[in-house]
Write a protein that holds these residues in place. Structure first.
Motif, PDB file in Angstrom:
ATOM      1  N   LYS A 146     -31.360 -16.544  11.085  1.00  0.00           N
ATOM      2  CA  LYS A 146     -31.589 -15.146  10.716  1.00  0.00           C
ATOM      3  C   LYS A 146     -31.372 -14.224  11.918  1.00  0.00           C
ATOM      4  CE  LYS A 146     -35.004 -15.886   7.028  1.00  0.00           C
ATOM      5  NZ  LYS A 146     -36.419 -15.672   6.620  1.00  0.00           N
ATOM      6  N   ASN A 147     -31.034 -12.986  11.631  1.00  0.00           N
ATOM      7  CA  ASN A 147     -30.973 -11.988  12.686  1.00  0.00           C
ATOM      8  C   ASN A 147     -32.347 -11.886  13.358  1.00  0.00           C
ATOM      9  OD1 ASN A 147     -29.822 -10.017  14.286  1.00  0.00           O
ATOM     10  ND2 ASN A 147     -30.238  -8.358  12.850  1.00  0.00           N
ATOM     11  N   HIS A 148     -32.361 -11.894  14.666  1.00  0.00           N
ATOM     12  CA  HIS A 148     -33.582 -11.922  15.478  1.00  0.00           C
ATOM     13  C   HIS A 148     -34.318 -13.278  15.380  1.00  0.00           C
ATOM     14  CE1 HIS A 148     -33.028  -7.689  16.254  1.00  0.00           C
ATOM     15  NE2 HIS A 148     -33.032  -7.433  14.957  1.00  0.00           N
ATOM     16  N   PHE A 163     -24.719 -25.426  30.834  1.00  0.00           N
ATOM     17  CA  PHE A 163     -25.330 -25.388  29.506  1.00  0.00           C
ATOM     18  C   PHE A 163     -25.500 -23.942  29.042  1.00  0.00           C
ATOM     19  CE2 PHE A 163     -29.272 -25.856  26.799  1.00  0.00           C
ATOM     20  CZ  PHE A 163     -28.599 -26.408  25.715  1.00  0.00           C
ATOM     21  N   LYS A 164     -25.946 -23.080  29.947  1.00  0.00           N
ATOM     22  CA  LYS A 164     -26.071 -21.668  29.598  1.00  0.00           C
ATOM     23  C   LYS A 164     -24.703 -21.055  29.297  1.00  0.00           C
ATOM     24  CE  LYS A 164     -30.397 -20.670  32.032  1.00  0.00           C
ATOM     25  NZ  LYS A 164     -31.038 -19.933  33.144  1.00  0.00           N
ATOM     26  N   GLY A 165     -23.674 -21.590  29.932  1.00  0.00           N
ATOM     27  CA  GLY A 165     -22.315 -21.156  29.628  1.00  0.00           C
ATOM     28  C   GLY A 165     -21.925 -21.504  28.201  1.00  0.00           C
ATOM     29  N   PHE A 166     -22.350 -22.681  27.737  1.00  0.00           N
ATOM     30  CA  PHE A 166     -22.107 -23.077  26.344  1.00  0.00           C
ATOM     31  C   PHE A 166     -22.769 -22.085  25.384  1.00  0.00           C
ATOM     32  CE2 PHE A 166     -21.826 -27.900  27.475  1.00  0.00           C
ATOM     33  CZ  PHE A 166     -20.563 -27.698  27.987  1.00  0.00           C
ATOM     34  N   ILE A 167     -23.999 -21.692  25.720  1.00  0.00           N
ATOM     35  CA  ILE A 167     -24.732 -20.738  24.879  1.00  0.00           C
ATOM     36  C   ILE A 167     -24.006 -19.400  24.841  1.00  0.00           C
ATOM     37  CG2 ILE A 167     -26.880 -19.434  24.669  1.00  0.00           C
ATOM     38  CD1 ILE A 167     -28.297 -21.896  25.955  1.00  0.00           C
ATOM     39  N   ARG A 168     -23.549 -18.950  26.000  1.00  0.00           N
ATOM     40  CA  ARG A 168     -22.827 -17.678  26.074  1.00  0.00           C
ATOM     41  C   ARG A 168     -21.550 -17.722  25.236  1.00  0.00           C
ATOM     42  NH1 ARG A 168     -22.362 -17.727  31.002  1.00  0.00           N
ATOM     43  NH2 ARG A 168     -20.196 -18.381  31.234  1.00  0.00           N
ATOM     44  N   LEU A 169     -20.797 -18.810  25.339  1.00  0.00           N
ATOM     45  CA  LEU A 169     -19.553 -18.950  24.578  1.00  0.00           C
ATOM     46  C   LEU A 169     -19.809 -18.899  23.076  1.00  0.00           C
ATOM     47  CD1 LEU A 169     -17.638 -21.771  26.519  1.00  0.00           C
ATOM     48  CD2 LEU A 169     -16.902 -19.406  26.205  1.00  0.00           C
ATOM     49  N   ALA A 170     -20.834 -19.630  22.626  1.00  0.00           N
ATOM     50  CA  ALA A 170     -21.143 -19.675  21.191  1.00  0.00           C
ATOM     51  C   ALA A 170     -21.549 -18.299  20.677  1.00  0.00           C
ATOM     52  CB  ALA A 170     -22.241 -20.698  20.933  1.00  0.00           C
ATOM     53  N   CYS A 171     -22.328 -17.588  21.464  1.00  0.00           N
ATOM     54  CA  CYS A 171     -22.775 -16.262  21.039  1.00  0.00           C
ATOM     55  C   CYS A 171     -21.622 -15.259  21.019  1.00  0.00           C
ATOM     56  CB  CYS A 171     -23.909 -15.771  21.933  1.00  0.00           C
ATOM     57  SG  CYS A 171     -25.451 -16.679  21.680  1.00  0.00           S
ATOM     58  N   LYS A 201     -18.486 -16.015  20.438  1.00  0.00           N
ATOM     59  CA  LYS A 201     -17.677 -16.359  19.265  1.00  0.00           C
ATOM     60  C   LYS A 201     -18.339 -15.877  17.981  1.00  0.00           C
ATOM     61  CE  LYS A 201     -15.167 -20.163  17.105  1.00  0.00           C
ATOM     62  NZ  LYS A 201     -14.816 -21.605  17.161  1.00  0.00           N
ATOM     63  N   SER A 202     -19.676 -15.892  17.977  1.00  0.00           N
ATOM     64  CA  SER A 202     -20.425 -15.477  16.787  1.00  0.00           C
ATOM     65  C   SER A 202     -20.691 -13.973  16.755  1.00  0.00           C
ATOM     66  CB  SER A 202     -21.761 -16.230  16.737  1.00  0.00           C
ATOM     67  OG  SER A 202     -21.564 -17.624  16.758  1.00  0.00           O
ATOM     68  N   GLN A 203     -20.195 -13.267  17.773  1.00  0.00           N
ATOM     69  CA  GLN A 203     -20.432 -11.825  17.904  1.00  0.00           C
ATOM     70  C   GLN A 203     -21.936 -11.522  17.841  1.00  0.00           C
ATOM     71  OE1 GLN A 203     -17.801  -9.316  15.518  1.00  0.00           O
ATOM     72  NE2 GLN A 203     -16.388 -11.042  15.278  1.00  0.00           N
ATOM     73  N   ALA A 204     -22.676 -12.253  18.639  1.00  0.00           N
ATOM     74  CA  ALA A 204     -24.136 -12.093  18.669  1.00  0.00           C
ATOM     75  C   ALA A 204     -24.606 -11.896  20.101  1.00  0.00           C
ATOM     76  CB  ALA A 204     -24.809 -13.327  18.062  1.00  0.00           C
ATOM     77  N   ASN A 205     -25.581 -11.039  20.270  1.00  0.00           N
ATOM     78  CA  ASN A 205     -26.280 -10.934  21.544  1.00  0.00           C
ATOM     79  C   ASN A 205     -27.413 -11.938  21.551  1.00  0.00           C
ATOM     80  OD1 ASN A 205     -24.664  -8.768  22.455  1.00  0.00           O
ATOM     81  ND2 ASN A 205     -25.957  -7.289  21.371  1.00  0.00           N
ATOM     82  N   ILE A 242     -31.636 -14.558  18.854  1.00  0.00           N
ATOM     83  CA  ILE A 242     -30.311 -14.106  18.477  1.00  0.00           C
ATOM     84  C   ILE A 242     -30.372 -12.722  17.836  1.00  0.00           C
ATOM     85  CG2 ILE A 242     -28.342 -14.557  16.936  1.00  0.00           C
ATOM     86  CD1 ILE A 242     -28.468 -16.466  19.262  1.00  0.00           C
ATOM     87  N   GLN A 243     -29.465 -11.855  18.256  1.00  0.00           N
ATOM     88  CA  GLN A 243     -29.303 -10.564  17.570  1.00  0.00           C
ATOM     89  C   GLN A 243     -27.851 -10.468  17.127  1.00  0.00           C
ATOM     90  OE1 GLN A 243     -30.497  -7.060  19.718  1.00  0.00           O
ATOM     91  NE2 GLN A 243     -29.479  -5.670  18.292  1.00  0.00           N
ATOM     92  N   LYS A 244     -27.649 -10.506  15.825  1.00  0.00           N
ATOM     93  CA  LYS A 244     -26.288 -10.506  15.286  1.00  0.00           C
ATOM     94  C   LYS A 244     -25.748  -9.078  15.211  1.00  0.00           C
ATOM     95  CE  LYS A 244     -27.003 -14.771  12.697  1.00  0.00           C
ATOM     96  NZ  LYS A 244     -26.908 -15.457  11.397  1.00  0.00           N
ATOM     97  N   ASN A 245     -24.435  -8.956  15.488  1.00  0.00           N
ATOM     98  CA  ASN A 245     -23.791  -7.647  15.526  1.00  0.00           C
ATOM     99  C   ASN A 245     -22.943  -7.362  14.297  1.00  0.00           C
ATOM    100  OD1 ASN A 245     -24.874  -7.079  18.089  1.00  0.00           O
ATOM    101  ND2 ASN A 245     -23.236  -8.252  19.062  1.00  0.00           N
ATOM    102  N   LYS A 246     -23.003  -8.215  13.337  1.00  0.00           N
ATOM    103  CA  LYS A 246     -22.185  -7.994  12.150  1.00  0.00           C
ATOM    104  C   LYS A 246     -22.961  -8.298  10.890  1.00  0.00           C
ATOM    105  CE  LYS A 246     -20.125 -12.630  12.357  1.00  0.00           C
ATOM    106  NZ  LYS A 246     -18.888 -13.423  12.285  1.00  0.00           N
TER     107      LYS A 246
END
Length: 399
Positions: A330-332, A349-357, A359-363, A395-399
């Motif tokens: 869910k958002n948030h 590992f944090k780089g993996f998290i950044r990449l996934a977010c 790609k998902s257009q999420a903060n 997670i904060q989704k942007n879409k």
């Protein structure tokens, strides 16, 4: 007394070893014929000056471990007893704890003997041997535990490979055989443990702090999805923390009865929770198709896994896995992202998290991060010893 074999160290590895690096690599030593497993090795430089003393035992990318950097200290029963008793003295707080009685007593190279770990489960010791070489010192290790006394029994797991298979025979060593499952306590929660049933015991002790955080901080009122759920230990923590519902997903058929057992011993009605035997990646597709969204998703995959459909490796596939997770969060919402892959550190590992977010257009925001708990002593010169990496992210989704 064991025969000692002198091995000359290549010049390029001397500085690393002198600084306390404990693993002996094949290419670090000049040896025409490898010693037999369990042989005591003395490492010297080109001028035959002493560097360290250890044992020969093939494990992962090494051929042995350094045990002492003191020229006059021999590899014998006295050395093993000293290192094991020193480690146990460091864990006295755990022995005296009223709400936790399952913990690591000795953690390999972190406590000075690579290839060996010892866990304590409510009066039972479990020794894990990671090479034939360290297994040859079994009598010395068991005698060191006998000095302590005051245990019900000692069990063992031979985790070294022989022709591609783990050695599995009777895991009992000495004492009075346990009636399994043993019910252990961890921060007031209860877990069923089996010391005589294959390679796994039913709980990963290194995730203790994470389970507590889930129970105390993140689970209340949440719909919780626990992927790669194994015996449902995270699900139990979430349920005890007031989760509205948990959904546990794992491909192994035995995960369902094992998770039901963990719920039951904590007085939780497992019928109020979902336990699904299914490939986690197929579950992601199902959840998206049904437009399911979760408040809290826990993802702690094996470092490497192969099924009929796919091969998974955290080193190359974790960003894609996390992208799947984000799609059903869910958002948030909160994601507990975890890996025990020792081949990379927290930064990657944090780089993996950044990449996934991305790609998902999420903060995202990292709320907490965890590595190994205090009983899992690590070696600062051997970064692989601090293998566990856990980030709790929002997670904060942007879409």
């Amino acid at each position: 007394m064991r025969k000692e074999i002198t091995l000359q160290v290549d010049d390029s590895y001397i500085k690393q070893l002198r600084q306390g690096y404990p693993l002996i690599h094949q290419e670090a030593v000049k040896s025409k014929q490898p010693p037999e497993e369990g042989a005591v090795v003395k490492l010297v430089d080109s001028k035959h000056r002493f560097i360290a003393r250890g044992y020969y035992g093939k494990q992962n990318k090494g051929i042995g471990w350094v045990l002492t950097y003191h020229k006059d200290e021999m590899v014998n029963a006295k050395l093993f007893q000293s290192k094991i008793l020193t480690a146990i003295n460091k864990r006295q707080g755990f022995y005296q704890s009223e709400d936790t009685n399952a913990f690591r007593v000795f953690n390999g190279e972190g406590d000075g003997i690579g290839g060996l770990t010892i866990d304590y489960y409510a009066g039972y010791y479990l020794i894990n041997w990671y090479s034939e070489g360290i297994y040859s010192f079994k009598d010395d290790v068991v005698r060191a535990l006998d000095v302590l006394g005051n245990y019900y029994a000692i069990y063992e797991k031979k985790r070294f490979h022989t022709q591609g298979k783990y050695l599995e025979d009777d895991d009992f060593v000495k004492g009075e055989r346990g009636l399994f499952p043993i019910i252990v306590k961890e921060n007031g929660m209860h877990y069923a443990v089996y010391l005589n049933d294959g390679a796994m015991t039913g709980i990963f002790l290194d995730q203790r702090d994470v389970r507590k955080a889930i129970r105390d901080t993140y689970a209340k009122g949440k719909q919780v999805l626990n992927t790669f759920s194994y015996t449902g230990a995270f699900s139990v923590a979430a349920a005890l923390g007031g989760a509205e519902k948990t959904i546990s997903v794992d491909l192994a058929k035995r995960s369902k009865p094992k998770t039901m057992e963990q719920f039951s011993i904590n007085g939780i009605d497992f019928d109020q929770h979902e336990i699904i035997v299914m490939d986690v990646f197929d579950y992601f597709k199902y959840a998206r198709r049904k437009q399911l969204q979760y408040d809290l998703v826990i993802v702690d995959p094996p470092s490497f896994a192969r099924s009929k459909k796919r091969t998974f490796s955290t080193t190359k596939d974790y960003p894609a896995l996390l992208t799947d997770v984000i799609s059903i969060t869910k958002n948030h919402g909160i994601i507990v992202a975890s890996t025990n892959n020792a081949s990379f550190g927290m930064k990657k590992f944090k780089g993996f998290i950044r990449l996934a977010c991305q790609k998902s257009q999420a903060n995202y925001k990292i709320l907490e991060q965890f590595q190994l708990p205090s009983d899992f002593q690590t070696n600062e010169q051997f970064i692989q010893s601090n293998y566990l990496k856990v980030c709790i992210i929002q997670i904060q989704k942007n879409k």
